[in-house]
Design a protein around this motif. Structure first.
Motif, PDB file in Angstrom:
ATOM      1  N   LEU A 401       1.074  -1.264  -0.022  1.00  0.00           N
ATOM      2  CA  LEU A 401       0.158  -0.056  -0.102  1.00  0.00           C
ATOM      3  C   LEU A 401       0.835   1.480   0.164  1.00  0.00           C
ATOM      4  O   LEU A 401       0.043   2.209   0.360  1.00  0.00           O
ATOM      5  CB  LEU A 401      -1.548   0.357   1.641  1.00  0.00           C
ATOM      6  CG  LEU A 401      -2.135  -0.881   1.650  1.00  0.00           C
ATOM      7  CD1 LEU A 401      -2.726  -0.788   2.430  1.00  0.00           C
ATOM      8  CD2 LEU A 401      -3.242  -0.910   0.141  1.00  0.00           C
ATOM      9  N   ASN A 402       1.903   0.641  -0.140  1.00  0.00           N
ATOM     10  CA  ASN A 402       2.725   2.078  -0.195  1.00  0.00           C
ATOM     11  C   ASN A 402       2.479   3.041   1.396  1.00  0.00           C
ATOM     12  O   ASN A 402       2.828   4.400   0.881  1.00  0.00           O
ATOM     13  CB  ASN A 402       3.137   3.139  -1.489  1.00  0.00           C
ATOM     14  CG  ASN A 402       4.237   4.118  -1.651  1.00  0.00           C
ATOM     15  OD1 ASN A 402       5.054   3.576  -1.252  1.00  0.00           O
ATOM     16  ND2 ASN A 402       4.075   4.872  -1.849  1.00  0.00           N
ATOM     17  N   GLN A 403       2.148   2.429   2.359  1.00  0.00           N
ATOM     18  CA  GLN A 403       2.508   3.138   3.329  1.00  0.00           C
ATOM     19  C   GLN A 403       3.585   3.207   4.037  1.00  0.00           C
ATOM     20  O   GLN A 403       3.814   3.476   5.081  1.00  0.00           O
ATOM     21  CB  GLN A 403       1.876   2.586   4.335  1.00  0.00           C
ATOM     22  CG  GLN A 403       0.135   2.488   3.496  1.00  0.00           C
ATOM     23  CD  GLN A 403      -0.545   1.588   4.348  1.00  0.00           C
ATOM     24  OE1 GLN A 403      -0.572   0.681   5.441  1.00  0.00           O
ATOM     25  NE2 GLN A 403      -1.837   1.649   4.622  1.00  0.00           N
ATOM     26  N   HIS A 404       5.013   2.698   3.755  1.00  0.00           N
ATOM     27  CA  HIS A 404       6.080   2.969   4.359  1.00  0.00           C
ATOM     28  C   HIS A 404       7.379   3.874   3.696  1.00  0.00           C
ATOM     29  O   HIS A 404       6.900   4.592   2.448  1.00  0.00           O
ATOM     30  CB  HIS A 404       6.546   1.916   3.916  1.00  0.00           C
ATOM     31  CG  HIS A 404       7.449   1.209   2.816  1.00  0.00           C
ATOM     32  ND1 HIS A 404       6.435   1.671   1.987  1.00  0.00           N
ATOM     33  CD2 HIS A 404       8.339   1.252   2.080  1.00  0.00           C
ATOM     34  CE1 HIS A 404       6.994   0.762   0.572  1.00  0.00           C
ATOM     35  NE2 HIS A 404       7.467   1.088   1.113  1.00  0.00           N
ATOM     36  N   THR A 405       8.601   4.061   4.013  1.00  0.00           N
ATOM     37  CA  THR A 405       9.107   4.965   3.820  1.00  0.00           C
ATOM     38  C   THR A 405      10.413   4.221   3.503  1.00  0.00           C
ATOM     39  O   THR A 405      10.957   3.302   4.649  1.00  0.00           O
ATOM     40  CB  THR A 405       9.785   6.238   4.779  1.00  0.00           C
ATOM     41  OG1 THR A 405      10.125   5.992   6.167  1.00  0.00           O
ATOM     42  CG2 THR A 405       8.590   6.974   4.162  1.00  0.00           C
ATOM     43  N   GLY A 406      11.522   3.958   2.743  1.00  0.00           N
ATOM     44  CA  GLY A 406      12.502   3.473   3.380  1.00  0.00           C
ATOM     45  C   GLY A 406      12.327   1.555   2.296  1.00  0.00           C
ATOM     46  O   GLY A 406      11.890   1.596   2.283  1.00  0.00           O
ATOM     47  N   LYS A 407      12.972   1.408   3.937  1.00  0.00           N
ATOM     48  CA  LYS A 407      12.623  -0.068   4.398  1.00  0.00           C
ATOM     49  C   LYS A 407      11.876  -1.063   5.239  1.00  0.00           C
ATOM     50  O   LYS A 407      12.039  -0.327   6.234  1.00  0.00           O
ATOM     51  CB  LYS A 407      14.681  -0.400   3.980  1.00  0.00           C
ATOM     52  CG  LYS A 407      15.433  -0.522   2.426  1.00  0.00           C
ATOM     53  CD  LYS A 407      14.609  -0.899   1.244  1.00  0.00           C
ATOM     54  CE  LYS A 407      14.300  -2.587   1.174  1.00  0.00           C
ATOM     55  NZ  LYS A 407      15.390  -3.463   1.037  1.00  0.00           N
ATOM     56  N   VAL A 408      11.738  -2.162   4.780  1.00  0.00           N
ATOM     57  CA  VAL A 408      10.460  -2.951   5.864  1.00  0.00           C
ATOM     58  C   VAL A 408      11.609  -4.029   6.010  1.00  0.00           C
ATOM     59  O   VAL A 408      11.746  -4.588   5.772  1.00  0.00           O
ATOM     60  CB  VAL A 408       9.423  -2.243   5.785  1.00  0.00           C
ATOM     61  CG1 VAL A 408       8.492  -4.030   6.875  1.00  0.00           C
ATOM     62  CG2 VAL A 408       8.675  -1.410   5.696  1.00  0.00           C
ATOM     63  N   GLY A 409      12.249  -3.638   7.324  1.00  0.00           N
ATOM     64  CA  GLY A 409      12.907  -4.583   7.723  1.00  0.00           C
ATOM     65  C   GLY A 409      11.295  -6.096   8.221  1.00  0.00           C
ATOM     66  O   GLY A 409      11.263  -6.043   9.368  1.00  0.00           O
ATOM     67  N   VAL A 410      12.539  -7.585   8.350  1.00  0.00           N
ATOM     68  CA  VAL A 410      12.083  -8.257   9.206  1.00  0.00           C
ATOM     69  C   VAL A 410      13.088  -9.126   9.884  1.00  0.00           C
ATOM     70  O   VAL A 410      13.843  -9.876   9.151  1.00  0.00           O
ATOM     71  CB  VAL A 410      11.215  -9.443   8.118  1.00  0.00           C
ATOM     72  CG1 VAL A 410      11.056 -10.718   9.729  1.00  0.00           C
ATOM     73  CG2 VAL A 410      10.352  -8.937   7.536  1.00  0.00           C
ATOM     74  N   LEU A 411      12.946  -9.750  11.424  1.00  0.00           N
ATOM     75  CA  LEU A 411      13.559  -9.874  12.534  1.00  0.00           C
ATOM     76  C   LEU A 411      13.269 -11.359  11.703  1.00  0.00           C
ATOM     77  O   LEU A 411      11.853 -11.927  12.373  1.00  0.00           O
ATOM     78  CB  LEU A 411      13.168  -9.347  13.700  1.00  0.00           C
ATOM     79  CG  LEU A 411      13.549  -8.105  14.497  1.00  0.00           C
ATOM     80  CD1 LEU A 411      13.695  -8.189  15.262  1.00  0.00           C
ATOM     81  CD2 LEU A 411      15.512  -7.428  13.976  1.00  0.00           C
ATOM     82  N   CYS A 412      13.958 -12.645  11.618  1.00  0.00           N
ATOM     83  CA  CYS A 412      14.623 -13.030  11.383  1.00  0.00           C
ATOM     84  C   CYS A 412      14.351 -14.372  12.632  1.00  0.00           C
ATOM     85  O   CYS A 412      13.545 -14.810  13.810  1.00  0.00           O
ATOM     86  CB  CYS A 412      14.683 -14.094  10.123  1.00  0.00           C
ATOM     87  SG  CYS A 412      14.096 -13.371   8.915  1.00  0.00           S
ATOM     88  N   LEU A 413      15.724 -14.686  12.686  1.00  0.00           N
ATOM     89  CA  LEU A 413      16.362 -15.091  14.523  1.00  0.00           C
ATOM     90  C   LEU A 413      16.608 -14.231  15.166  1.00  0.00           C
ATOM     91  O   LEU A 413      16.477 -14.713  16.684  1.00  0.00           O
ATOM     92  CB  LEU A 413      17.062 -16.234  14.099  1.00  0.00           C
ATOM     93  CG  LEU A 413      17.290 -17.644  12.735  1.00  0.00           C
ATOM     94  CD1 LEU A 413      18.275 -18.793  12.890  1.00  0.00           C
ATOM     95  CD2 LEU A 413      16.539 -18.558  14.514  1.00  0.00           C
ATOM     96  N   ALA A 414      17.184 -13.304  14.935  1.00  0.00           N
ATOM     97  CA  ALA A 414      17.506 -12.466  15.802  1.00  0.00           C
ATOM     98  C   ALA A 414      16.490 -11.914  16.733  1.00  0.00           C
ATOM     99  O   ALA A 414      14.724 -11.892  16.590  1.00  0.00           O
ATOM    100  CB  ALA A 414      17.673 -11.099  15.145  1.00  0.00           C
TER     101      ALA A 414
END
Length: 439
Positions: A401-414
């Motif tokens: 939906l283009n509701q972000h700026t830059g990058k959207v990160g995802v924590l996996c094992l961290a």
């Protein structure tokens, strides 16, 4: 959590990691082949309906591959394409890859583990892997190539065996583990956290090839560069690269909030497309009228037309890109998030000797040069938000939906943000505010 993951999080030595048995399954964001018809006749193709987080079997790495325990990853727009099954379901890519037989057959499954970014720890290496070892901290390039193909050794992006990992292949980065070719790996910059390193490489390297590489626009000192979608992942790295190269970035954004974000990157010229009435598309006359307004705004700000236009938006902007470009200038494009069928007035292309350059991802040398800029602190991550893996659907919806700026990160094992820094002195020298301008 499995024993190997726990050991990685405890910073266990390489010998201990090698001796811990691999888990039989792992947690991953994946799509199901049975869901490919979900959005037939539906206007709002909500990715939360198809992007699942499940336990899936852990594949065996091939001799030229490594198994990476993924600390963090990111949502790219190809995750949105994958989850909406557009322009094509990715299961067709996996089926064609599987036809090659051997280890390639592993990819043809009724589920697809997606994700084309990752940072993590090597936990297994194939018998043919020489440059990487268990325990290495790495970032993962999104490009897989066939290094037996002659074209690969000229420019890997021209090889017919080139594929985008986690989109055209299985076992991608939005997961606790990922299977990647050794030729995808680069050393993780020690001053970055897992989520910063794991969210940067795909978009940063793509922007690097588009702007800096001799395969792209080859910008030079003083070039005016128009950057569409400058607050997005690609655009935010484009702004930084133009600044570092001594050029003049002219950023186009869609809101005051995004304008403030881009100014935080050091961009002095920021144009709001809504204020200029750039609605995207339209008839030829409407595109020309919009182009004239945009051209006047650019000349008022910097005194001349752009030498380069950085365009990944596609249908909504491409006609304007060709129109406002100076004589002999270059439009460089790597995507079409608003549609693939572009309309433009060809007179402004041929009569003014302009060029259009298509660009896709980046070869390993370009990826390495880009990663070096991160290591030097010349490029910084552009994370705006970070989500846990179990909420990857919500994260992808934000991008959709283009509701972000830059990058959207995802924590996996961290288990939390802020981990993974092995060079705290450099991090302090650069400064936390500089490293996270969008946060």
């Amino acid at each position: 959590m499995d024993e190997l993951s726990a050991a990685v999080l405890a910073d266990a030595p390489a010998e201990e990691l090698r001796n811990i048995p691999l888990p039989r399954s792992y947690r991953a964001a994946c799509l199901r082949a049975e869901d490919t018809g979900t959005f037939a006749g539906v206007d709002d193709k909500d990715v939360r309906k198809t992007l699942r987080v499940d336990d899936v079997p852990l594949p065996e790495p091939a001799p030229d591959e490594v198994l990476v325990a993924v600390m963090a990853s990111a949502v790219n727009y190809n995750t949105v394409w994958s989850a909406t099954f557009e322009p094509l379901p990715t299961f067709g890519f996996l089926e064609r890859l599987g036809r090659q037989g051997g280890f390639a057959a592993r990819h043809d499954l009724p589920y697809h583990v997606v994700g084309s970014d990752a940072a993590g720890v090597v936990v297994r290496t194939g018998a043919a892997v020489a440059r990487w070892a268990v325990g290495d901290h790495v970032v993962v390039s999104c490009v897989q190539v066939d290094d037996h193909e002659p074209a690969t050794h000229g420019d890997a992006m021209l090889g017919s065996g080139q594929r985008i990992w986690g989109y055209e292949t299985n076992f991608g980065g939005l997961a606790h583990y990922a299977v990647v070719k050794a030729s995808q790996l680069l050393p993780k910059p020690g001053h970055l956290t897992w989520e910063e390193a794991g969210s940067s490489m795909l978009t940063a390297a793509t922007s690097y090839r588009m702007l800096i590489s001799d395969k792209g626009a080859r910008i030079k000192l003083g070039d005016v560069v128009l950057i569409w979608g400058a607050a997005g992942g690609l655009g935010a790295f484009a702004v930084q690269l133009v600044k570092q190269a001594g050029g003049i970035p002219v950023a186009v954004v869609g809101s005051p909030d995004k304008a403030r974000a881009v100014r935080a990157l050091g961009c002095d010229v920021v144009l709001d497309r809504t204020e200029l009435g750039l609605g995207g598309g339209g008839t030829g006359e409407e595109i020309t009228a919009q182009g004239k307004r945009l051209g006047r705004a650019i000349r008022k700000a910097v005194g001349e037309d752009p030498a380069v236009v950085f365009d990944y938006v596609g249908r909504a902007t491409f006609g304007l890109s060709v129109f406002v470009l100076r004589r002999g200038g270059t439009v460089v494009t790597c995507g079409s998030s608003t549609g693939y069928r572009h309309e433009f007035d060809n007179r402004y292309l041929w009569m003014h000797s302009k060029r259009v350059v298509g660009s896709h991802a980046a070869n390993l040398m370009e990826q390495s040069e880009c990663n070096r800029l991160f290591d030097l602190g010349k490029l910084v991550p552009v994370l705006s938000e970070v989500h846990p893996l179990d909420e990857v659907g919500e994260a992808a919806r934000r991008v959709q939906l283009n509701q972000h700026t830059g990058k959207v990160g995802v924590l996996c094992l961290a288990p939390r943000e802020g981990l993974g820094v092995t060079d705290p002195e450099r991090r302090r020298a650069i400064g936390p505010a500089v490293l996270n301008p969008f946060r």
